[in-house]
Each structure stands twice: as C-alpha cells, then as structure tokens.
Design a protein around this motif. Structure first.
Motif, PDB file in Angstrom:
ATOM      1  N   UNK A  93     111.618  36.318  64.739  1.00  0.00           N
ATOM      2  CA  UNK A  93     110.825  37.122  65.673  1.00  0.00           C
ATOM      3  C   UNK A  93     109.366  37.175  65.196  1.00  0.00           C
ATOM      4  N   UNK A  94     108.439  37.367  66.135  1.00  0.00           N
ATOM      5  CA  UNK A  94     107.020  37.403  65.759  1.00  0.00           C
ATOM      6  C   UNK A  94     106.691  38.618  64.887  1.00  0.00           C
ATOM      7  N   UNK A  95     105.891  38.392  63.877  1.00  0.00           N
ATOM      8  CA  UNK A  95     105.417  39.476  63.021  1.00  0.00           C
ATOM      9  C   UNK A  95     104.049  39.925  63.534  1.00  0.00           C
ATOM     10  N   UNK A  96     103.554  41.075  63.082  1.00  0.00           N
ATOM     11  CA  UNK A  96     102.194  41.475  63.475  1.00  0.00           C
ATOM     12  C   UNK A  96     101.154  40.428  63.049  1.00  0.00           C
ATOM     13  N   UNK A  97     101.371  39.798  61.901  1.00  0.00           N
ATOM     14  CA  UNK A  97     100.434  38.769  61.431  1.00  0.00           C
ATOM     15  C   UNK A  97     100.520  37.521  62.308  1.00  0.00           C
ATOM     16  N   UNK A  98     101.696  37.259  62.885  1.00  0.00           N
ATOM     17  CA  UNK A  98     101.854  36.107  63.778  1.00  0.00           C
ATOM     18  C   UNK A  98     100.947  36.246  64.995  1.00  0.00           C
ATOM     19  N   UNK A  99     100.848  37.451  65.532  1.00  0.00           N
ATOM     20  CA  UNK A  99      99.972  37.668  66.685  1.00  0.00           C
ATOM     21  C   UNK A  99      98.522  37.361  66.323  1.00  0.00           C
TER      22      UNK A  99
END
Length: 160
Positions: free
Chosen positions: A70-76
């Motif tokens: 799942x996407x992490x905050x850093x991924x965004x």
C-alpha cells in the motif's frame, strides 16, 4: 564502442535525493552523488542539468510503498516529485518503481563493509556522511532492480 541510452535512478527523500546512473554500455548501475534538497524548482533544475550532461533518456524514481504494497505517505511525495519531473522532461521515458527495502538493504551493505554509523568513508579528501551514501546506494539498488527487471543477467555461453 557503442553507447547505450543512459538511465538515471532517483531515491527521493524529504532532505536528500540519491542519484545513480547506468554505465555507458547500460549494463551496470553506478552511484553518483546525493543532492541536498532546497526547493522543488532548484532540485528539478539540478537534475535537468545532469540529464543533459549525461544524455539520460530514462528516469526511474523510487516509490516507497509499505511492506504490504500500500502507498506510504512518502510514496505520495515521491509520486508528486516524479510527476513534476515528468512535466519538466516530457521527452524522457519515466518509470515509478517499487523501492521497498532498498534503504534497509543499503544500511546492511554498509554495515557488512564495516562502515561506522556516523561516517561512510572519504571521497576526494572529504568525509562522506553515511546518510548521503545510503541515498546513493539505495538509488543504485533501485537502478539494478530496474535493469534486471526480476530476470537474472546471463553471460554468453563460451561453449556455444
């Protein structure tokens, strides 16, 4: 000697961006340097300059997902940076690649090499901060993953 298109990998963080590039034959990933971030505009300008100088045709940006995918905050944040770079460099091929565990693997590689937790070594007479080297190694691991695309590299059969 024929040269291949160069591929640039970026390990994008809040404070630093680790850079790695392929060799001129496009076979291996080489760590470059760590860009200390200032503003998005300045960061993109520095990377654009490097892209021009080294005739980069493909850019790979690490996408730091959670362990479950799942996407992490850093991924965004990495995805937003990748999109800004894509808008600035529309003629290049752009890839967002799962970079789960590259930073952990980079730490393990430095630890195995016997580097201390504070400094990583010396280059051109200057001490290299471990954090800077970690970012470069993570970018290199990302680029190696992109190059292999999950397939082992096979050398030609000498008996064939």
């Amino acid at each position: 000697m024929e040269t291949s298109p160069r591929i640039l990998a970026l390990d994008v963080g809040d404070r630093r961006i680790g850079l790695a590039i392929t060799d001129e034959l496009g076979l291996t990933a080489q760590p470059l340097f760590t860009l200390h971030r200032t503003t998005l505009r300045a960061d993109l300008k520095a990377i654009a300059r490097f892209i021009r100088q080294h005739k980069v045709t493909v850019v790979v940006v690490g996408n730091p997902l959670h362990a479950d995918g799942s996407p992490s905050p850093q991924a965004a944040k990495a995805q937003a940076f990748a999109e800004a770079l894509r808008e600035q460099q529309p003629t290049l091929a752009h890839h967002l690649l799962d970079e789960r565990l590259t930073t952990l693997e980079a730490h393990a590689l430095l630890d195995a090499a016997g580097h201390s937790s504070r400094t990583a070594g010396r280059s051109h007479g200057k001490t290299i901060d471990r954090k800077d080297l970690i970012d470069q190694i993570a970018a290199t691991l990302l680029l190696e993953s992109f190059l292999s695309d999950g397939k082992p590299t096979l050398l030609p059969d000498p008996d064939a």
